[in-house]
Design a protein around this motif. Structure first.
Motif, PDB file in Angstrom:
ATOM      1  N   GLY A 194     -18.513  -0.382   1.639  1.00 40.90           N
ATOM      2  CA  GLY A 194     -19.266   0.865   1.574  1.00 40.90           C
ATOM      3  C   GLY A 194     -18.925   1.744   2.753  1.00 40.90           C
ATOM      4  O   GLY A 194     -17.984   1.465   3.518  1.00 40.90           O
ATOM      5  N   VAL A 195     -19.688   2.795   2.915  1.00 41.37           N
ATOM      6  CA  VAL A 195     -19.436   3.747   4.003  1.00 41.37           C
ATOM      7  C   VAL A 195     -19.509   3.021   5.350  1.00 41.37           C
ATOM      8  O   VAL A 195     -20.479   2.332   5.656  1.00 41.37           O
ATOM      9  CB  VAL A 195     -20.462   4.896   3.947  1.00 41.37           C
ATOM     10  N   GLY A 196     -18.441   3.178   6.138  1.00 45.23           N
ATOM     11  CA  GLY A 196     -18.408   2.594   7.470  1.00 45.23           C
ATOM     12  C   GLY A 196     -17.956   1.157   7.546  1.00 45.23           C
ATOM     13  O   GLY A 196     -17.882   0.586   8.640  1.00 45.23           O
ATOM     14  N   SER A 197     -17.621   0.536   6.405  1.00 44.98           N
ATOM     15  CA  SER A 197     -17.211  -0.872   6.414  1.00 44.98           C
ATOM     16  C   SER A 197     -15.861  -1.057   7.091  1.00 44.98           C
ATOM     17  O   SER A 197     -14.986  -0.189   7.037  1.00 44.98           O
ATOM     18  CB  SER A 197     -17.100  -1.401   4.984  1.00 44.98           C
ATOM     19  N   THR A 198     -15.697  -2.233   7.699  1.00 48.28           N
ATOM     20  CA  THR A 198     -14.364  -2.696   8.086  1.00 48.28           C
ATOM     21  C   THR A 198     -13.940  -3.722   7.046  1.00 48.28           C
ATOM     22  O   THR A 198     -14.709  -4.611   6.675  1.00 48.28           O
ATOM     23  CB  THR A 198     -14.362  -3.316   9.487  1.00 48.28           C
ATOM     24  N   VAL A 199     -12.711  -3.586   6.558  1.00 49.74           N
ATOM     25  CA  VAL A 199     -12.262  -4.354   5.400  1.00 49.74           C
ATOM     26  C   VAL A 199     -10.899  -4.973   5.685  1.00 49.74           C
ATOM     27  O   VAL A 199      -9.994  -4.293   6.201  1.00 49.74           O
ATOM     28  CB  VAL A 199     -12.147  -3.438   4.155  1.00 49.74           C
ATOM     29  N   TYR A 200     -10.762  -6.252   5.340  1.00 51.41           N
ATOM     30  CA  TYR A 200      -9.443  -6.898   5.381  1.00 51.41           C
ATOM     31  C   TYR A 200      -9.038  -7.265   3.969  1.00 51.41           C
ATOM     32  O   TYR A 200      -9.788  -7.945   3.256  1.00 51.41           O
ATOM     33  CB  TYR A 200      -9.451  -8.143   6.254  1.00 51.41           C
ATOM     34  N   ILE A 201      -7.858  -6.802   3.558  1.00 55.46           N
ATOM     35  CA  ILE A 201      -7.321  -7.101   2.235  1.00 55.46           C
ATOM     36  C   ILE A 201      -6.088  -7.959   2.403  1.00 55.46           C
ATOM     37  O   ILE A 201      -5.095  -7.537   3.021  1.00 55.46           O
ATOM     38  CB  ILE A 201      -6.991  -5.805   1.474  1.00 55.46           C
ATOM     39  N   ALA A 202      -6.141  -9.169   1.885  1.00 63.36           N
ATOM     40  CA  ALA A 202      -5.003 -10.076   1.939  1.00 63.36           C
ATOM     41  C   ALA A 202      -4.091  -9.771   0.762  1.00 63.36           C
ATOM     42  O   ALA A 202      -4.486  -9.906  -0.391  1.00 63.36           O
ATOM     43  CB  ALA A 202      -5.486 -11.521   1.879  1.00 63.36           C
ATOM     44  N   GLY A 203      -2.876  -9.339   1.060  1.00 63.06           N
ATOM     45  CA  GLY A 203      -1.905  -9.045   0.022  1.00 63.06           C
ATOM     46  C   GLY A 203      -1.643  -7.566  -0.110  1.00 63.06           C
ATOM     47  O   GLY A 203      -2.558  -6.777  -0.330  1.00 63.06           O
ATOM     48  N   ALA A 204      -0.368  -7.176   0.010  1.00 64.45           N
ATOM     49  CA  ALA A 204       0.023  -5.771  -0.094  1.00 64.45           C
ATOM     50  C   ALA A 204       0.857  -5.510  -1.331  1.00 64.45           C
ATOM     51  O   ALA A 204       1.666  -4.571  -1.370  1.00 64.45           O
ATOM     52  CB  ALA A 204       0.788  -5.334   1.161  1.00 64.45           C
ATOM     53  N   GLY A 205       0.675  -6.346  -2.361  1.00 65.35           N
ATOM     54  CA  GLY A 205       1.245  -6.037  -3.659  1.00 65.35           C
ATOM     55  C   GLY A 205       0.445  -4.920  -4.309  1.00 65.35           C
ATOM     56  O   GLY A 205      -0.478  -4.351  -3.711  1.00 65.35           O
ATOM     57  N   PRO A 206       0.758  -4.572  -5.558  1.00 63.36           N
ATOM     58  CA  PRO A 206       0.060  -3.451  -6.210  1.00 63.36           C
ATOM     59  C   PRO A 206      -1.457  -3.608  -6.257  1.00 63.36           C
ATOM     60  O   PRO A 206      -2.179  -2.625  -6.020  1.00 63.36           O
ATOM     61  CB  PRO A 206       0.672  -3.435  -7.608  1.00 63.36           C
ATOM     62  N   VAL A 207      -1.978  -4.814  -6.514  1.00 66.01           N
ATOM     63  CA  VAL A 207      -3.435  -4.980  -6.544  1.00 66.01           C
ATOM     64  C   VAL A 207      -4.013  -4.809  -5.149  1.00 66.01           C
ATOM     65  O   VAL A 207      -5.063  -4.176  -4.961  1.00 66.01           O
ATOM     66  CB  VAL A 207      -3.830  -6.333  -7.150  1.00 66.01           C
ATOM     67  N   GLY A 208      -3.339  -5.349  -4.141  1.00 64.58           N
ATOM     68  CA  GLY A 208      -3.810  -5.178  -2.776  1.00 64.58           C
ATOM     69  C   GLY A 208      -3.817  -3.719  -2.352  1.00 64.58           C
ATOM     70  O   GLY A 208      -4.760  -3.240  -1.716  1.00 64.58           O
ATOM     71  N   LEU A 209      -2.759  -2.986  -2.723  1.00 60.69           N
ATOM     72  CA  LEU A 209      -2.711  -1.561  -2.389  1.00 60.69           C
ATOM     73  C   LEU A 209      -3.765  -0.782  -3.170  1.00 60.69           C
ATOM     74  O   LEU A 209      -4.357   0.173  -2.647  1.00 60.69           O
ATOM     75  CB  LEU A 209      -1.312  -1.017  -2.681  1.00 60.69           C
ATOM     76  N   ALA A 210      -4.022  -1.190  -4.414  1.00 57.13           N
ATOM     77  CA  ALA A 210      -5.095  -0.557  -5.188  1.00 57.13           C
ATOM     78  C   ALA A 210      -6.448  -0.853  -4.560  1.00 57.13           C
ATOM     79  O   ALA A 210      -7.341   0.015  -4.534  1.00 57.13           O
ATOM     80  CB  ALA A 210      -5.056  -1.039  -6.636  1.00 57.13           C
ATOM     81  N   ALA A 211      -6.622  -2.063  -4.044  1.00 58.02           N
ATOM     82  CA  ALA A 211      -7.867  -2.397  -3.354  1.00 58.02           C
ATOM     83  C   ALA A 211      -8.023  -1.572  -2.088  1.00 58.02           C
ATOM     84  O   ALA A 211      -9.121  -1.100  -1.761  1.00 58.02           O
ATOM     85  CB  ALA A 211      -7.910  -3.893  -3.032  1.00 58.02           C
ATOM     86  N   ALA A 212      -6.928  -1.386  -1.363  1.00 58.46           N
ATOM     87  CA  ALA A 212      -6.986  -0.578  -0.136  1.00 58.46           C
ATOM     88  C   ALA A 212      -7.366   0.860  -0.456  1.00 58.46           C
ATOM     89  O   ALA A 212      -8.201   1.470   0.229  1.00 58.46           O
ATOM     90  CB  ALA A 212      -5.635  -0.635   0.575  1.00 58.46           C
ATOM     91  N   THR A 213      -6.768   1.414  -1.500  1.00 54.67           N
ATOM     92  CA  THR A 213      -7.124   2.764  -1.938  1.00 54.67           C
ATOM     93  C   THR A 213      -8.591   2.827  -2.336  1.00 54.67           C
ATOM     94  O   THR A 213      -9.301   3.797  -2.026  1.00 54.67           O
ATOM     95  CB  THR A 213      -6.244   3.176  -3.131  1.00 54.67           C
ATOM     96  N   SER A 214      -9.046   1.787  -3.022  1.00 55.66           N
ATOM     97  CA  SER A 214     -10.442   1.727  -3.458  1.00 55.66           C
ATOM     98  C   SER A 214     -11.387   1.671  -2.262  1.00 55.66           C
ATOM     99  O   SER A 214     -12.449   2.315  -2.261  1.00 55.66           O
ATOM    100  CB  SER A 214     -10.652   0.506  -4.356  1.00 55.66           C
ATOM    101  N   ALA A 215     -11.019   0.883  -1.256  1.00 51.17           N
ATOM    102  CA  ALA A 215     -11.860   0.792  -0.060  1.00 51.17           C
ATOM    103  C   ALA A 215     -11.996   2.157   0.608  1.00 51.17           C
ATOM    104  O   ALA A 215     -13.082   2.540   1.060  1.00 51.17           O
ATOM    105  CB  ALA A 215     -11.280  -0.235   0.905  1.00 51.17           C
ATOM    106  N   GLN A 216     -10.895   2.898   0.665  1.00 43.66           N
ATOM    107  CA  GLN A 216     -10.966   4.249   1.225  1.00 43.66           C
ATOM    108  C   GLN A 216     -11.870   5.137   0.378  1.00 43.66           C
ATOM    109  O   GLN A 216     -12.688   5.899   0.910  1.00 43.66           O
ATOM    110  CB  GLN A 216      -9.560   4.837   1.307  1.00 43.66           C
ATOM    111  N   LEU A 217     -11.740   5.029  -0.944  1.00 37.51           N
ATOM    112  CA  LEU A 217     -12.566   5.834  -1.848  1.00 37.51           C
ATOM    113  C   LEU A 217     -14.050   5.513  -1.682  1.00 37.51           C
ATOM    114  O   LEU A 217     -14.913   6.388  -1.812  1.00 37.51           O
ATOM    115  CB  LEU A 217     -12.118   5.574  -3.291  1.00 37.51           C
TER     116      LEU A 217
END
Length: 405
Positions: A194-217
């Motif tokens: 959510g707003v202000g979260s710190t997030v670690y995403i394991a994996g920089a494949g397409p799903v990981g990058l989609a998760a990173a984009t989602s975290a920003q959103l």
């Protein structure tokens, strides 16, 4: 020449593009089709002319020979297409509609579907809850890496784009709605981002990058992506993520350098069962590494979303336990820290309309984040090989040349 061409699994490390039957509203026997489903009538279905269909990391698990998928299985569960024929029981979807297809097939009628749990529909797989197109043990529904495909329960499953011309302008973004964008978003939602979260995403494949984009959103303050692949880490940095090269050591040590503390509020596993170890020279497969690492570096009381795929049948696993999906997890760590875990298929229908609106109104550019690249259907073998070699690219198959046009 056949009326339909499709990508099929042709044995470990190989796919072919072959002639296949044109789809019908009756399920036919074939590789991977559940015998109990043969002859099943689908008057509630539609035939789609496939506009785009993506190569997914989940497909790659099968192509590597890491599942029990039979040779000849038509691949593909990420589908966007135009309706060209409707079954007699279809009421609202019309010929000419351009639609996104959730990868998980759902009837809309069972208890789970009515509760929004469309990833574990009770009526579409004779063996267990949940089904998908073109995937091993997922009900035997024919895959969509093809020119044409049948989609059942169309009134329920299909997401119609409101304006065809606008949709075609943004097709490389909208094609991600069938799987990876909702899947990455689901991983973040279940991890509590959510707003202000710190997030670690394991994996920089397409799903990981989609998760990173989602975290920003979703408003995350800091999004950190970890991987061994330097090109994929560079792709994550290209849209504002911090990165951790796990070949250099324990992620939590590098996270401490970034945040001042060796932990994050939320963790996401976008790797799955073919995970590798951390540290120098860590090329060996160690399937529990990511989950155990996430338990260590997620703050007490936090949550871990697990959109990464785990299976119950992996003939290429490193040990006998892993071959049946049994991993050596430090569950005591998770218990002691009161961590929450969420696993399983993303219920795409819970998210895809809202994510579509974010795309159409330029609030997110998911195709850029995952480095989407359209290629011809006939070039699928090259796309699979490049993806398997670690290319920082999401390959989008263009069966009719509509994207390039």
């Amino acid at each position: 020449m056949s009326d339909n061409r499709a990508v099929v699994y042709a044995g470990a490390g190989k796919v072919d593009v072959v002639d296949v039957d044109f789809p019908s509203f009756t399920l036919q026997d074939g590789p991977g089709v559940n015998p109990a489903s043969v002859g099943r009538e689908c008057p509630h279905g539609v035939i789609l002319k496939v506009v785009s269909t993506n190569i997914c990391g989940s497909d790659q698990h099968m192509v590597r020979g890491r599942t029990t998928a039979p040779e000849g299985l038509v691949l593909g569960h990420e589908i966007t297409g135009e309706v060209i024929e409707v079954g007699p029981d279809v009421e609202f979807v019309k010929v000419g509609d351009l639609c996104s297809v959730p990868f998980n097939i759902a009837c809309g009628r069972c208890r789970n579907c009515k509760e929004g749990k469309t990833g574990i529909c009770l009526n579409v797989n004779p063996d267990r809850p949940g089904a998908a197109y073109g995937y091993v043990d997922m009900g035997g529904w024919v895959g969509g890496q093809a020119q044409y495909v049948m989609v059942p329960y169309a009134d329920w499953n299909l997401l119609k784009f409101p304006d065809r011309d606008q949709a075609m302008e943004k097709i490389l973004d909208l094609t991600m709605l069938s799987d990876i964008f909702p899947t990455g978003f689901h991983g973040c939602v279940t991890a509590g981002v959510g707003v202000g979260s710190t997030v670690y995403i394991a994996g920089a494949g397409p799903v990981g990058l989609a998760a990173a984009t989602s975290a920003q959103l979703l408003g995350a303050a800091v999004v950190i992506v970890g991987d061994l692949n330097k090109d994929r880490l560079a792709q994550a940095r290209s849209f504002g993520c911090e990165t951790v090269d796990v070949s250099q050591g324990d992620p939590k040590d590098q996270i401490e350098q970034l945040l001042g503390v060796p932990e994050v509020d939320c963790g996401v596993d976008a790797v799955g069962f073919e995970a590798r170890g951390h540290g120098h020279g860590a090329a060996a497969e160690a399937p529990a590494t990511v989950l155990n690492s996430l338990m260590e570096l997620t703050a007490a009381g936090g949550a871990i979303g697990i959109p990464g795929l785990y299976v119950t049948g992996d003939p290429g696993a490193v040990d006998e336990a892993a071959k049946v999906g049994a991993l050596s997890l430090s569950l005591g760590t998770g218990w002691a820290k009161s961590l929450s875990f969420a696993t399983g298929q993303c219920p795409v229908m819970s998210y895809h309309r809202r994510l579509m609106m974010a795309i159409l109104h330029d609030k997110v550019h998911i195709a850029t984040a995952v480095n989407a690249k359209p290629i011809r259907l006939e070039d699928a073998p090259r796309g699979y090989a490049d993806f398997d070699s670690g290319a920082a690219t999401k390959f989008v198959l263009d069966p009719h040349g509509l994207i390039s046009a």
